[in-house]
Design a protein around this motif. Structure first.
Motif, short mmCIF file in Angstrom:
data_model
loop_
_atom_site.label_atom_id
_atom_site.label_comp_id
_atom_site.label_asym_id
_atom_site.label_seq_id
_atom_site.Cartn_x
_atom_site.Cartn_y
_atom_site.Cartn_z
N ILE A 1 0.85 -1.19 0.00
CA ILE A 1 0.00 0.00 0.00
C ILE A 1 0.89 1.25 0.00
O ILE A 1 1.75 1.40 0.87
CB ILE A 1 -0.93 0.02 1.22
CG1 ILE A 1 -1.91 -1.16 1.17
CG2 ILE A 1 -1.71 1.33 1.27
CD1 ILE A 1 -2.85 -1.23 2.35
N ASN A 2 0.69 2.09 -0.98
CA ASN A 2 1.34 3.40 -1.04
C ASN A 2 0.26 4.47 -1.11
O ASN A 2 -0.76 4.29 -1.80
CB ASN A 2 2.27 3.51 -2.25
CG ASN A 2 3.51 2.66 -2.09
OD1 ASN A 2 4.28 2.83 -1.17
ND2 ASN A 2 3.69 1.68 -3.00
N TRP A 3 0.47 5.55 -0.41
CA TRP A 3 -0.58 6.56 -0.34
C TRP A 3 0.01 7.96 -0.39
O TRP A 3 1.20 8.17 -0.13
CB TRP A 3 -1.41 6.40 0.94
CG TRP A 3 -0.58 6.38 2.20
CD1 TRP A 3 -0.08 5.29 2.85
CD2 TRP A 3 -0.13 7.52 2.95
NE1 TRP A 3 0.65 5.66 3.95
CE2 TRP A 3 0.64 7.03 4.04
CE3 TRP A 3 -0.29 8.89 2.81
CZ2 TRP A 3 1.23 7.87 4.97
CZ3 TRP A 3 0.30 9.73 3.74
CH2 TRP A 3 1.04 9.23 4.81
N LEU B 1 -4.54 6.43 -3.17
CA LEU B 1 -3.98 5.21 -2.58
C LEU B 1 -3.77 4.18 -3.67
O LEU B 1 -4.66 3.93 -4.50
CB LEU B 1 -4.93 4.68 -1.50
CG LEU B 1 -4.47 3.45 -0.70
CD1 LEU B 1 -4.95 3.54 0.73
CD2 LEU B 1 -5.02 2.16 -1.35
N ASP B 2 -2.58 3.58 -3.68
CA ASP B 2 -2.25 2.48 -4.60
C ASP B 2 -2.13 1.19 -3.79
O ASP B 2 -1.33 1.12 -2.84
CB ASP B 2 -0.94 2.75 -5.33
CG ASP B 2 -1.00 3.97 -6.22
OD1 ASP B 2 -2.10 4.31 -6.67
OD2 ASP B 2 0.05 4.61 -6.45
N TYR B 3 -2.91 0.20 -4.16
CA TYR B 3 -2.86 -1.09 -3.47
C TYR B 3 -2.43 -2.17 -4.45
O TYR B 3 -3.09 -2.40 -5.46
CB TYR B 3 -4.21 -1.44 -2.86
CG TYR B 3 -4.23 -2.80 -2.21
CD1 TYR B 3 -3.42 -3.07 -1.10
CD2 TYR B 3 -5.04 -3.82 -2.70
CE1 TYR B 3 -3.43 -4.32 -0.51
CE2 TYR B 3 -5.06 -5.07 -2.10
CZ TYR B 3 -4.24 -5.31 -1.01
OH TYR B 3 -4.24 -6.55 -0.42
N LYS B 4 -1.32 -2.84 -4.15
CA LYS B 4 -0.81 -3.91 -4.99
C LYS B 4 -1.40 -5.24 -4.54
O LYS B 4 -1.06 -5.76 -3.48
CB LYS B 4 0.72 -3.97 -4.92
CG LYS B 4 1.43 -2.85 -5.65
CD LYS B 4 2.92 -3.12 -5.70
CE LYS B 4 3.65 -2.07 -6.54
NZ LYS B 4 5.10 -2.36 -6.64
N THR C 1 -2.24 -3.68 -9.72
CA THR C 1 -2.37 -2.56 -8.78
C THR C 1 -3.71 -1.87 -8.97
O THR C 1 -4.12 -1.59 -10.10
CB THR C 1 -1.23 -1.54 -8.99
OG1 THR C 1 0.03 -2.18 -8.81
CG2 THR C 1 -1.36 -0.39 -8.00
N THR D 1 -5.76 1.60 -7.97
CA THR D 1 -5.59 2.99 -7.52
C THR D 1 -6.96 3.60 -7.27
O THR D 1 -7.87 3.48 -8.09
CB THR D 1 -4.84 3.82 -8.58
OG1 THR D 1 -3.54 3.27 -8.78
CG2 THR D 1 -4.71 5.27 -8.13
#
Length: 718
Positions: free
Chosen positions: A368-370, A419-422, A428, A430
């Motif tokens: 998770i990148n946000w 938010l990007d969730y792999k 991914t 977004t």
């Protein structure tokens, strides 16, 4: 042939038909291609700086990322590419970017940016976000800046409200200038053309100490008497006397904190619109016949401070900015000298803005990148305008004067995030959202004596909107990227201050629903990059300008439109000496529901199924670059840019048509380690085209595009 069906294009040299121009363009390009092929096997390859297709790093997504891994349609042009193509303005920049079209005419005040068919009307809010070093420029009248000491220019297509502080309906142009660093450097560039136009650019970088304090100063000066002649007053026309400067102070306060302080200044002095009756402009593109010489003067000052904090798990950035812009403009609106038909205008405008952005983002390679942020913006615009009119020759009254004083204030607050969730290393999802609040205030005092009308209005309007975004991307085992996305765009409503209607001086927000499908890949051992995107946009409650029966132009919500198309971008590094870049877009943008009064006939018309103005159906650019070592100290440089602009209309009625045209630009020069000299030509075939055309009921007026121009540029760096 009646005015309403006149094409707004012709060859400057009538003895050279367009078919021959087209053949000549392709002949020259074919010769260049054959020349390149002949050198592939014989030329001694020389190591020169080329764009590394595997590592085109951009920051337009608010974190450093490889452009081939970004799940959106984005273009990036680097400083050397702009230098090679002799690009000095955003209008020239737009020739190299698909689906981006900038229509600038007269002075620097009018830079109308269209992206994927979506653009502003006369003196309305911009539909794109324009950023320089992270600072949002909130008024399209200040977009036309000198491109000096540029690191790269990034263009994102589609709404970007979940990533950027300022809201944008159709996309973002992000200009990144070079940061000062520890390496002392001086760069100087001087150009001169056949019309005696001179341009000087300077850039100095120096460390104030070797550890943590660095300074850069860049500036430009542009002087020209103008290549046009006002034959009625027997004077030169189209003059420029411009200077601009930018100072950047970079302080590495600690290992984790970086502070950048920027001051920029502009002083532009020039003539106003070079408009004329269409037939006269086509016959003599380098002449106007004004009995009143207008001016277009601009002074601008900007300050910003950016604080970057790099944490262990979270990065934080604060961007504080203030800008002030003043413009003094006057023009011969009737574009001629007919007795009893006079229309001149003058305006003095002041625009001031303040903005504050806070942004937090995660870091590291996690599932998770946000990113999240807060944004506050405030601006105030004051305008004093005067119109003098005498339409007695056409039976519409004798000399009259209209005066107006308008004050507008705009306050906006926004919270945004993405938010990007792999799900896996390849898949991914977004998601993003923007919460936007905007408050607008206007005080109008307009005395329209010529219409027997006085408008006094003092009011406020508030707008609230939630703007979502969703995207899904899949990276194949071969590192190809496939993505699809949906985003909602929005442009706030406001107050009509051009010629407001006493009964309805306000208009409502405009909305867009944007769908995109894209594919990106690297081929031929990573020597060839391809980016392909297809899009579909629905515009609802579209803000359009309508002409009422009393010749009053108002902004209203009267339209529904759709825009659909496809974009292709590619770079090809044949070897270390040769590179090609190609971009193209096809856009079908049409009104679906729009009824108005025709500006030329004053009759009610249904414009449904007409094409949106200022949107070429097809546009393309092919650039060929070659650098070849001559000896240990010198290299040969060659660049060819072929720009195709497809047919488009200047009006909603689709009566003023600009047929397709080609611009062929070329450059050849010698380069050493610390100096270079380039000979260049723009619009080599001297093709005629119109920058803009209008018809307010008295015939079509137009401004001609720039003629063939030959010049030389010399530069040094050490």
């Amino acid at each position: 042939m009646p005015f309403s069906h006149l094409p707004v294009s012709a060859s400057r040299n009538s003895a050279w038909p367009k078919s021959k121009i087209t053949k000549s363009v392709f002949a020259i390009l074919s010769s260049s291609a054959l020349l390149s092929a002949s050198h592939l096997a014989t030329a001694d390859e020389v190591e020169v700086e080329q764009v590394d297709l595997e590592r085109i790093l951009i920051t337009s997504e608010k974190r450093t990322a490889n452009i081939m891994e970004v799940a959106s349609s984005v273009s990036a042009l680097f400083g050397q590419e702009l230098v090679d193509s002799e690009v000095n303005t955003i209008t020239e920049l737009s020739h190299l970017v698909p689906s981006l079209h900038v229509f600038s005419w007269g002075g620097r005040r009018d830079s109308n940016v269209f992206m994927r068919g979506i653009g502003p009307g006369l003196f309305t809010e911009p539909t794109v976000g324009f950023y320089v070093d992270g600072v949002n420029y909130g008024n399209n009248s200040i977009f036309d800046l000198e491109l000096v000491d540029i690191e790269r220019a990034e263009v994102l297509r589609g709404p970007q409200g979940t990533l950027y502080g300022g809201n944008s309906l159709s996309g973002v142009i992000n200009i990144v200038t070079k940061k000062p660093d520890e390496v002392p450097e001086f760069k100087g560039v001087f150009s001169y053309d056949e019309f005696s136009a001179k341009r000087l650019k300077l850039a100095i970088n120096t460390p104030l100490n070797q550890d943590n304090l660095f300074l850069s100063v860049s500036g430009s000066a542009h002087h020209s008497d103008g290549h046009l002649k006002n034959t009625y007053l027997n004077t030169h026309f189209g003059a420029h006397n411009d200077i601009s400067a930018r100072t950047k102070l970079r302080w590495l306060a600690t290992d984790d904190i970086e502070v950048n302080f920027v001051v920029d200044y502009e002083r532009f002095r020039g003539d106003s619109y070079a408009m004329g009756i269409l037939d006269q402009i086509k016959e003599n593109p380098d002449e106007v016949q004004h009995d009143f010489e207008g001016i277009d003067n601009r002074d601008a000052l900007g300050l910003s401070i950016t604080i970057d904090f790099t944490g262990k798990h979270i990065d934080f950035i604060s961007i504080t900015s203030w800008r002030d812009w003043e413009n003094d403009n006057s023009a011969d609106q009737d574009t001629g000298h007919t007795p009893g038909y006079v229309f001149t205008s003058s305006s003095l405008e002041d625009f001031e803005q303040f903005s504050q952005e806070f942004r937090w983002s995660s870091k590291g390679n996690h599932p998770i990148n946000w990113l999240t942020g807060l944004y506050a913006y405030q601006s105030e615009t004051t305008s004093h305008a005067h119109n003098f009119q005498d339409f007695s020759a056409v039976g519409m009254g004798g000399p009259t004067s209209d005066y107006s004083v308008t004050t507008k204030e705009d306050e906006s607050l926004a919270a945004f995030g993405q938010l990007d969730y792999k799900f896996t290393d390849q898949l991914t999802l977004t998601s993003g959202v923007r919460f936007h609040n905007e408050k607008r205030y206007a005080q109008l005092d307009l005395d329209f004596y010529s219409r027997g009308m006085i408008v006094e209005y003092d009011g406020k309007k508030s707008f609230n909107e939630i703007l979502p975004k969703f995207a899904i991307s899949y990276q194949t085992l071969e590192s190809d990227l496939i993505y699809s996305s949906y985003s909602k765009g929005y442009r706030a409503g406001g107050f009509d201050t051009l010629y407001p209607n006493q009964n309805k001086p306000t208009f409502e927000p405009e909305y867009s629903h944007n769908y995109e499908l894209g594919y990106k890949t690297l081929l031929l051992d990573n020597k060839l990059s391809l980016s392909l995107a297809a899009f579909y946009i629905q515009l609802k409650e579209q803000q359009v300008q309508q002409l009422l029966q009393n010749a009053t132009i108002i902004t209203d919500n009267a339209g529904k439109s759709e825009s659909k198309g496809i974009e292709l971008e590619s770079r090809f590094n044949l070897n270390t000496n040769w590179s090609l870049s190609f971009s193209t877009s096809y856009i079908a943008a049409q009104y679906k529901a729009y009824k108005s009064i025709n500006f030329a006939t004053f009759m009610a018309e249904d414009y449904s199924d007409n094409y949106l103005p200022n949107t070429p159906k097809l546009s393309a650019n092919l650039s060929i670059n070659h650098r070849q070592e001559l000896d240990d100290n010198l290299s040969l440089m060659m660049q060819v840019d072929n720009i195709f602009m497809g047919e488009h209309y200047f009006d909603a009625a689709n009566t003023m048509k600009q047929p397709d045209y080609y611009l062929l630009n070329a450059k050849v020069g010698i380069e050493a380690q610390d100096w270079y000299a380039h000979l260049w030509i723009k619009n080599a075939l001297d093709e005629y085209y119109s920058k803009v055309a209008f018809n307010f009921g008295f015939g079509v007026t137009a401004e001609a595009g720039n003629p063939r121009t030959i010049g030389i540029t010399v530069g040094t760096s050490f």
